[in-house]
Design a protein around this motif. Structure first.
Motif, PDB file in Angstrom:
ATOM      1  N   SER A 193      -6.895   3.364   8.014  1.00 49.88           N
ATOM      2  CA  SER A 193      -7.299   4.591   8.705  1.00 49.88           C
ATOM      3  C   SER A 193      -6.448   5.723   8.156  1.00 49.88           C
ATOM      4  O   SER A 193      -5.219   5.615   8.152  1.00 49.88           O
ATOM      5  CB  SER A 193      -7.084   4.482  10.214  1.00 49.88           C
ATOM      6  N   PRO A 194      -7.047   6.798   7.698  1.00 50.07           N
ATOM      7  CA  PRO A 194      -6.240   7.913   7.171  1.00 50.07           C
ATOM      8  C   PRO A 194      -5.382   8.572   8.237  1.00 50.07           C
ATOM      9  O   PRO A 194      -4.432   9.279   7.915  1.00 50.07           O
ATOM     10  CB  PRO A 194      -7.301   8.878   6.632  1.00 50.07           C
ATOM     11  N   MET A 195      -5.708   8.325   9.508  1.00 50.43           N
ATOM     12  CA  MET A 195      -4.975   8.939  10.619  1.00 50.43           C
ATOM     13  C   MET A 195      -3.874   8.034  11.155  1.00 50.43           C
ATOM     14  O   MET A 195      -3.145   8.414  12.064  1.00 50.43           O
ATOM     15  CB  MET A 195      -5.938   9.277  11.757  1.00 50.43           C
ATOM     16  N   SER A 196      -3.772   6.815  10.616  1.00 53.53           N
ATOM     17  CA  SER A 196      -2.823   5.833  11.133  1.00 53.53           C
ATOM     18  C   SER A 196      -1.405   6.175  10.702  1.00 53.53           C
ATOM     19  O   SER A 196      -1.173   6.695   9.608  1.00 53.53           O
ATOM     20  CB  SER A 196      -3.202   4.440  10.630  1.00 53.53           C
ATOM     21  N   TYR A 197      -0.461   5.831  11.554  1.00 52.88           N
ATOM     22  CA  TYR A 197       0.956   6.100  11.255  1.00 52.88           C
ATOM     23  C   TYR A 197       1.403   5.363   9.991  1.00 52.88           C
ATOM     24  O   TYR A 197       2.093   5.926   9.140  1.00 52.88           O
ATOM     25  CB  TYR A 197       1.788   5.669  12.460  1.00 52.88           C
ATOM     26  N   HIS A 198       1.001   4.096   9.846  1.00 55.49           N
ATOM     27  CA  HIS A 198       1.445   3.295   8.712  1.00 55.49           C
ATOM     28  C   HIS A 198       0.322   2.626   7.934  1.00 55.49           C
ATOM     29  O   HIS A 198       0.595   1.939   6.953  1.00 55.49           O
ATOM     30  CB  HIS A 198       2.420   2.198   9.185  1.00 55.49           C
ATOM     31  N   ASN A 199      -0.915   2.785   8.354  1.00 56.42           N
ATOM     32  CA  ASN A 199      -2.015   2.051   7.733  1.00 56.42           C
ATOM     33  C   ASN A 199      -3.004   2.962   7.030  1.00 56.42           C
ATOM     34  O   ASN A 199      -4.209   2.842   7.200  1.00 56.42           O
ATOM     35  CB  ASN A 199      -2.744   1.204   8.789  1.00 56.42           C
ATOM     36  N   GLY A 200      -2.499   3.868   6.225  1.00 54.60           N
ATOM     37  CA  GLY A 200      -3.373   4.751   5.468  1.00 54.60           C
ATOM     38  C   GLY A 200      -2.846   6.157   5.294  1.00 54.60           C
ATOM     39  O   GLY A 200      -3.395   6.946   4.524  1.00 54.60           O
ATOM     40  N   SER A 201      -1.778   6.486   5.989  1.00 52.71           N
ATOM     41  CA  SER A 201      -1.142   7.795   5.845  1.00 52.71           C
ATOM     42  C   SER A 201      -0.350   7.846   4.538  1.00 52.71           C
ATOM     43  O   SER A 201      -0.233   6.860   3.812  1.00 52.71           O
ATOM     44  CB  SER A 201      -0.197   8.030   7.020  1.00 52.71           C
ATOM     45  N   VAL A 202       0.201   9.021   4.237  1.00 54.33           N
ATOM     46  CA  VAL A 202       1.068   9.212   3.072  1.00 54.33           C
ATOM     47  C   VAL A 202       2.461   9.582   3.561  1.00 54.33           C
ATOM     48  O   VAL A 202       2.623  10.545   4.327  1.00 54.33           O
ATOM     49  CB  VAL A 202       0.532  10.322   2.144  1.00 54.33           C
ATOM     50  N   TRP A 203       3.446   8.809   3.130  1.00 53.66           N
ATOM     51  CA  TRP A 203       4.850   9.093   3.451  1.00 53.66           C
ATOM     52  C   TRP A 203       5.559   9.499   2.159  1.00 53.66           C
ATOM     53  O   TRP A 203       5.635   8.694   1.209  1.00 53.66           O
ATOM     54  CB  TRP A 203       5.527   7.849   4.032  1.00 53.66           C
ATOM     55  N   PRO A 204       6.100  10.710   2.078  1.00 54.29           N
ATOM     56  CA  PRO A 204       6.788  11.116   0.851  1.00 54.29           C
ATOM     57  C   PRO A 204       7.902  10.165   0.422  1.00 54.29           C
ATOM     58  O   PRO A 204       8.032   9.863  -0.773  1.00 54.29           O
ATOM     59  CB  PRO A 204       7.328  12.506   1.206  1.00 54.29           C
ATOM     60  N   GLY A 229      -4.752   9.205  -3.229  1.00 57.16           N
ATOM     61  CA  GLY A 229      -5.833  10.107  -2.859  1.00 57.16           C
ATOM     62  C   GLY A 229      -5.690  11.515  -3.392  1.00 57.16           C
ATOM     63  O   GLY A 229      -6.463  12.395  -3.027  1.00 57.16           O
ATOM     64  N   GLY A 230      -4.675  11.754  -4.221  1.00 61.39           N
ATOM     65  CA  GLY A 230      -4.463  13.086  -4.770  1.00 61.39           C
ATOM     66  C   GLY A 230      -3.244  13.784  -4.216  1.00 61.39           C
ATOM     67  O   GLY A 230      -2.678  14.668  -4.854  1.00 61.39           O
ATOM     68  N   TYR A 231      -2.825  13.374  -3.007  1.00 65.73           N
ATOM     69  CA  TYR A 231      -1.637  13.966  -2.384  1.00 65.73           C
ATOM     70  C   TYR A 231      -0.482  12.973  -2.292  1.00 65.73           C
ATOM     71  O   TYR A 231       0.510  13.246  -1.621  1.00 65.73           O
ATOM     72  CB  TYR A 231      -1.971  14.470  -0.983  1.00 65.73           C
ATOM     73  N   GLY A 232      -0.617  11.829  -2.939  1.00 61.52           N
ATOM     74  CA  GLY A 232       0.433  10.829  -2.882  1.00 61.52           C
ATOM     75  C   GLY A 232      -0.147   9.444  -2.679  1.00 61.52           C
ATOM     76  O   GLY A 232      -1.359   9.265  -2.464  1.00 61.52           O
ATOM     77  N   ILE A 233       0.716   8.450  -2.754  1.00 60.78           N
ATOM     78  CA  ILE A 233       0.322   7.056  -2.555  1.00 60.78           C
ATOM     79  C   ILE A 233       0.165   6.801  -1.065  1.00 60.78           C
ATOM     80  O   ILE A 233       1.076   7.085  -0.277  1.00 60.78           O
ATOM     81  CB  ILE A 233       1.386   6.109  -3.145  1.00 60.78           C
ATOM     82  N   ARG A 234      -0.967   6.253  -0.680  1.00 64.00           N
ATOM     83  CA  ARG A 234      -1.181   5.914   0.720  1.00 64.00           C
ATOM     84  C   ARG A 234      -0.405   4.650   1.083  1.00 64.00           C
ATOM     85  O   ARG A 234      -0.109   3.805   0.236  1.00 64.00           O
ATOM     86  CB  ARG A 234      -2.670   5.664   0.985  1.00 64.00           C
ATOM     87  N   THR A 235      -0.139   4.502   2.363  1.00 61.42           N
ATOM     88  CA  THR A 235       0.537   3.292   2.841  1.00 61.42           C
ATOM     89  C   THR A 235      -0.374   2.073   2.811  1.00 61.42           C
ATOM     90  O   THR A 235       0.102   0.941   2.725  1.00 61.42           O
ATOM     91  CB  THR A 235       1.039   3.503   4.277  1.00 61.42           C
ATOM     92  N   GLU A 287      -2.437 -10.393   2.708  1.00 62.08           N
ATOM     93  CA  GLU A 287      -2.927  -9.949   1.409  1.00 62.08           C
ATOM     94  C   GLU A 287      -3.390  -8.499   1.381  1.00 62.08           C
ATOM     95  O   GLU A 287      -3.733  -7.968   0.315  1.00 62.08           O
ATOM     96  CB  GLU A 287      -4.060 -10.858   0.942  1.00 62.08           C
ATOM     97  N   THR A 288      -3.406  -7.842   2.511  1.00 66.34           N
ATOM     98  CA  THR A 288      -3.815  -6.439   2.591  1.00 66.34           C
ATOM     99  C   THR A 288      -3.070  -5.605   1.543  1.00 66.34           C
ATOM    100  O   THR A 288      -1.843  -5.701   1.420  1.00 66.34           O
ATOM    101  CB  THR A 288      -3.521  -5.885   3.994  1.00 66.34           C
ATOM    102  N   VAL A 289      -3.811  -4.799   0.794  1.00 66.79           N
ATOM    103  CA  VAL A 289      -3.205  -3.985  -0.261  1.00 66.79           C
ATOM    104  C   VAL A 289      -2.521  -2.773   0.362  1.00 66.79           C
ATOM    105  O   VAL A 289      -3.167  -1.939   1.016  1.00 66.79           O
ATOM    106  CB  VAL A 289      -4.257  -3.540  -1.292  1.00 66.79           C
ATOM    107  N   THR A 290      -1.223  -2.685   0.174  1.00 72.40           N
ATOM    108  CA  THR A 290      -0.401  -1.617   0.741  1.00 72.40           C
ATOM    109  C   THR A 290       0.564  -1.097  -0.313  1.00 72.40           C
ATOM    110  O   THR A 290       0.636  -1.618  -1.434  1.00 72.40           O
ATOM    111  CB  THR A 290       0.411  -2.126   1.947  1.00 72.40           C
ATOM    112  N   SER A 291       1.334  -0.107   0.061  1.00 71.57           N
ATOM    113  CA  SER A 291       2.337   0.453  -0.853  1.00 71.57           C
ATOM    114  C   SER A 291       3.592  -0.399  -0.942  1.00 71.57           C
ATOM    115  O   SER A 291       4.434  -0.167  -1.819  1.00 71.57           O
ATOM    116  CB  SER A 291       2.725   1.863  -0.398  1.00 71.57           C
ATOM    117  N   ASN A 292       3.754  -1.379  -0.060  1.00 71.61           N
ATOM    118  CA  ASN A 292       4.996  -2.161  -0.010  1.00 71.61           C
ATOM    119  C   ASN A 292       5.435  -2.707  -1.360  1.00 71.61           C
ATOM    120  O   ASN A 292       6.615  -2.581  -1.728  1.00 71.61           O
ATOM    121  CB  ASN A 292       4.867  -3.305   1.000  1.00 71.61           C
ATOM    122  N   PRO A 293       4.538  -3.357  -2.141  1.00 77.10           N
ATOM    123  CA  PRO A 293       4.988  -3.893  -3.428  1.00 77.10           C
ATOM    124  C   PRO A 293       5.482  -2.829  -4.395  1.00 77.10           C
ATOM    125  O   PRO A 293       6.209  -3.152  -5.347  1.00 77.10           O
ATOM    126  CB  PRO A 293       3.729  -4.596  -3.962  1.00 77.10           C
TER     127      PRO A 293
END
Length: 704
Positions: A553-564, A538-544, A504-510
Motif C-alpha cells: 500500500s503506498p499509504m502504509s507506514y512500512h509496506n510501500g512508503s519511501v523512507w529516505p 517509483g521515481g522518488y526513492g526505493i519503496r519499502t 518471500e515478499t519483495v521489500t527493501s530489506n535486502p
C-alpha cells in the motif's frame, strides 16, 4: 509542515504556524524529559487572535512569526483598523530556557493604543498520554503561585519528581490574571506612527528544584549562533553546481545539529521531532554512521551513550538481556513509575550489531583505537548477546521474539505490527530473522576481525578472537545464501519466520545487506537491479515494499512508503559494491522528492506513489526533522565520491559519479585519521575525473 518546532539539547517547543500552543490534543507544547511543561500559549491583541502573515521555519534554533490585527470595534465603533499593528514573535531556546520576544509596531498614521495579552498553562502530561498511546496513574497539579516578576505552575509527580514551569517577564505587565485555566499577562501599548515596543517572556522548566540559568538575551542568542557556526566549521564542507543538492545538504547539516543532545557521555543525535527527541538505539547509531564522513565525532558520543545503557540482566518487562543495546530511553512520569517499560526499553534486534558496526567504522575513519580498547568489554558482551540471546534456538541467525506485554511486536527498523507479512497475507510468527540483521552481524564481525589484532586486548588473545570472528562471518554468509535466496524472484527473502520459512515478499530489506559486502557478486547485482526496478523504485526513492505484493500500500507506514534513511543505507551498499548507475538513480529520486518539501527537508517518510502520479504525497504523521532522514543527503557525498576505505593497506579508493544536472562537486575538510582529504570532481565528456586538492591523511589514493 503544519507546525513549527524549535529545539536545543533536551528542550523543544511545538506550536501551530502562528506560534501558539492552541491545541494541546494535537500534541503542541513545550517538552523536556518526556513531560509537557507548557500546554497553552496564546497571544491576542485587544482580545482577538491575530492574523498570520508569515511563519518562518528555515532556521532550527530561532523562530520568527509575523502577525497583524483584525478590525477592532468597541461599542460598535472602529477603534483599530485591520492590519495596522504588526506583531513580531521571535523565540529561541538556550540552555533549557525558552526566550520569547513579542514586538509590536504601529503602522497607523496616528498615535494608537492597544493591548497585547499572553495566556499560558501547563498540564505536565506524559508524552505517552499526549500521543494517546497510554493512560495511567499520574500526580497532581499545584495552585499557581505568583512571584515578583512571574508565576510558577507546579506539579507533584507520582514518580516523586517535583516539576514546575516558571514564566517570568522583563517588563512589568499592566495586569496578571490567575485562574483554574492558567494565567495571563496583559501589556497596554500606546505607540506613535512607526514606533515599536517589545516585551520579553521567559519559560523555564524546573525539575526537583534545579533551575537552569537564564542569560541576557543578546548573549544567549549570540552563543547559540556561535555554536551553529562552530558545527558548520567542524563539518565537511560540500558545494556543487547543483543548487538543489546544495540546499538539501545544508538543510540536512542544520537538522542534524538541532537534534543533538548530551546525556553525559557526549553529543549524539536523538531520533526526531516532535515525538522522538530521546536517545534511540537504532536511529542514533544509523545517523552517526551516516555522518562519519561529515562529522565523525558524533559517533563517539553515540557509542559511549549506548554503552552506558547496555543491557545487564534478563528483564522480560523491558525486553532486556545482557549485552543488548537499548531501543529507546524515556524519562517521563509513566516510565519512572514502571507503567511503561522504557527506562530504557530494549526491544530492538538490530541496535546491537549496529553498535559494533559504528564502532568499527568509527575506528577506521578516525584511528581512535583507544575507544575500541575502552569499549572492549561492551564489544564482548554485545557479541555474546548476538550468539546466545539473539539466537536462543541455535538457528544460526539473529532473531527477535517479544517478551514484554507492552513491548514492540516487530523489532527491526520496520517495527509496525504488520510489516513482516507473507505473500499469503499471513503475518510471520516470531522468532523472526530479518535479512538486514544478518548483514549487520556479518559486517560487525568482519570489521572487528580486521581491527582487533591492532589493539591492546587487556589479556585477550586478539589474533585468536579475530580469526574466530572471521570464521563465524564466513559461516553466516554461507547459511544466508542458502536459506534467504528466493530463486523464483532472483532476490532475497525479507526474513525467515519461526518455522524457517521464507517471508518471500519483495521489500527493501535486502538492500541493506549490500552495505555489509556479504552477498555473492551475481546476486548482489540482482539486488541492485531490483532496487531500481519499477516495482520498488517509483521515481522518488526505493519503496519499502514492491508494487504488486499482497500487502503493498503506498499509504502504509512500512509496506510501500519511501523512507529516505532506508534509501541511504541501500545507497551506501550500491556505491561500495560498484553499482554507481543504480546509486545515482536513487540520489536523483531523493533529490526530486526533496525539491517538493518545505525548506527542502526530507521528512521521516512519504507515501510510495509513483512520480508519474504527481508530486510526493506526505505521510500524515511523519516526523520532521528526523535525524536519519536529515543525514540522508549527506550520504550522497560518499556515494558521489565512490569512496571506499581499504584499512589494511591504508588506501582510499575513489570512483566518482554525479547525478544528472551536476557537473562539479567540491569536498573540503573531510577528516580521515589525523588529516584532511579535499577533492574536486568534474564531469567530462569521457567520464568523471577528480583532482586531489589536499591529502594530509597519510592514506594513499588507490589507482583506478
Amino acid at each position: 509542515m503544519e507546525y513549527r518546532v524549535i529545539k536545543e539539547n533536551d528542550l523543544f517547543l511545538l506550536t501551530d504556524l502562528s506560534g501558539d500552543i492552541s491545541d494541546s490534543k494535537a500534541g503542541q507544547g513545550l517538552y523536556t524529559q518526556d513531560m509537557r511543561f507548557l500546554s497553552k500559549l496564546t497571544v491576542t491583541i485587544n482580545g482577538d487572535k491575530p492574523i498570520l502573515l508569515a511563519s518562518e521555519a528555515d532556521q532550527n534554533y530561532i523562530s520568527q512569526i509575523l502577525l497583524t490585527n483584525h478590525d477592532v470595534r468597541e461599542n460598535g465603533e472602529l477603534v483599530l483598523w485591520r492590519e495596522t499593528v504588526e506583531i513580531d514573535r521571535t523565540r529561541f531556546i538556550y540552555e533549557d530556557v525558552l526566550y520569547e520576544t513579542i514586538k509590536a509596531t504601529n503602522f497607523n498614521p496616528v498615535r494608537t493604543k492597544f493591548r497585547i495579552s499572553v495566556a499560558f498553562d501547563a498540564d505536565f502530561a506524559d508524552m505517552f498520554i499526549v500521543r494517546g498511546f497510554q493512560n495511567g496513574n499520574v500526580g497532581s497539579k499545584k495552585p499557581i503561585r505568583q512571584l515578583e516578576s512571574g508565576v510558577g505552575i507546579g506539579y507533584d509527580g507520582l514518580d516523586g519528581v517535583k516539576r514546575e514551569l516558571l514564566v517570568e517577564w522583563g517588563e512589568k505587565p499592566l495586569d496578571v490574571s490567575v485562574s483554574a485555566e492558567g494565567a495571563s499577562v496583559t501589556y497596554e501599548m500606546e505607540l506613535e506612527p512607526g514606533e515599536s515596543h517589545a516585551v520579553d517572556l521567559f519559560f523555564t522548566p524546573v525539575i526537583d528544584g534545579r533551575k537552569p540559568q537564564r542569560h541576557p538575551q543578546a548573549q544567549a542568542i549570540q552563543a547559540l549562533r556561535d555554536s551553529y557556526a562552530d558545527w558548520e566549521q567542524q563539518s565537511t564542507a560540500v558545494t556543487s553546481d547543483h543548487d538543489l543538492f546544495n540546499r538539501l545538504y545544508d538543510r540536512g547539516l542544520l537538522d542534524v545539529r538541532v537534534l543533538l543532545t548530551d546525556v553525559g557521555e557526549g553529543r549524539f543525535p536523538v531520533a526526531g521531532l516532535p515525538w522522538y527527541a530521546v536517545p534511540f538505539g537504532r536511529d542514533s547509531l544509523i545517523t552517526a554512521l551516516q555522518m562519519l564522513p561529515i562529522h565523525p565525532e558524533l559517533a563517539k558520543g553515540t557509542l559511549l551513550t549506548m554503552a552506558k545503557f547496555q543491557g545487564e540482566k534478563v528483564d522480560e518487562w523491558r525486553d532486556e538481556q545482557p549485552g543488548k543495546i537499548m531501543h529507546e530511553l524515556r524519562k517521563g512520569e509513566l516510565a519512572n513509575t514502571d507503567q511503561v517499560p522504557f527506562t530504557p526499553y530494549y526491544g530492538t534486534v538490530d541496535a546491537t550489531p549496529l553498535f559494533l558496526i559504528l564502532l568499527g567504522e568509527y575506528v577506521r575513519w578516525t584511528d581512535d583505537k583507544q575507544l575500541l580498547e575502552q569499549l572492549l568489554p561492551n564489544v564482548k558482551r554485545a557479541l555474546e548477546w548476538i550468539d546466545v540471546y539473539g539466537d536462543p534456538d541455535g538457528r544460526g541467525f539473529t532473531s527477535y521474539d517479544r517478551k514484554s506485554a507492552k513491548g514492540i511486536s516487530n523489532q527491526g527498523w520496520k517495527d509496525s505490527g504488520n510489516s513482516a507479512v507473507h505473500r499469503s497475507g499471513q503475518f510471520a510468527e516470531a522468532p523472526i530473522s530479518l535479512a538486514e540483521v544478518q548483514g549487520y552481524v556479518y559486517q560487525a564481525k568482519r570489521l572487528l576481525s580486521e581491527l582487533l589484532p591492532g589493539v591492546n586486548g587487556a589479556g585477550e588473545n586478539m589474533a585468536a578472537w579475530s580469526s574466530k570472528l572471521a570464521a563465524e562471518a564466513e559461516q553466516l554468509q554461507e547459511r544466508f545464501e542458502k536459506e534467504f535466496w528466493v530463486e523464483s524472484d532472483q532476490f532475497y527473502a525479507m526474513a525467515l519466520d519461526q518455522d524457517r520459512k521464507q517471508v518471500e515478499t519483495v521489500t527493501s530489506n535486502p538492500g541493506h545487506v549490500l552495505m555489509s559486502g556479504m552477498l555473492q557478486k551475481d546476486r548482489a547485482a540482482a539486488v541492485a537491479k531490483k532496487l531500481v526496478s519499477k516495482e520498488l523504485f517509483g521515481g522518488y526513492g526505493i519503496r519499502t515494499m514492491a508494487v504488486g505484493e499482497t500487502a503493498y500500500s503506498p499509504m502504509s507506514y512500512h509496506n510501500g512508503s519511501v523512507w529516505p534513511h532506508d534509501n541511504s543505507i541501500c545507497l551506501i551498499g550500491l556505491a561500495s559494491e560498484g553499482f554507481h548507475k543504480e546509486a545515482m538513480t536513487v540520489v536523483e529520486g531523493l533529490l526530486l522528492a526533496g525539491s517538493y518539501f518545505e525548506n527542502n527537508r526530507l521528512p521521516e517518510l512519504y507515501c510510495g506513489y509513483s512520480a508519474e502520479q504527481g508530486k510526493p504525497v506526505p505521510y500524515p504523521v511523519a516526523c520532521s526533522p528526523q535525524a536519519w532522514a536529515a543525514a540522508t543527503p549527506l550520504v550522497f557525498v560518499q556515494a558521489m565520491m565512490g569512496l571506499r576505505l581499504d584499512y589494511g593497506n591504508r588506501e582510499i579508493a575513489l570512483r566518482p559519479a554525479l547525478p544528472s544536472g551536476m557537473n562539479t562537486l567540491s569536498v573540503r575538510r573531510m577528516r580521515l585519521g589525523s588529516g584532511v582529504l579535499e577533492i574536486e570532481i568534474k564531469r567530462q565528456p569521457e567520464g568523471f575525473v577528480y583532482e586531489i586538492v589536499s591529502n594530509t591523511t597519510g592514506w594513499k589514493i588507490a589507482k583506478a
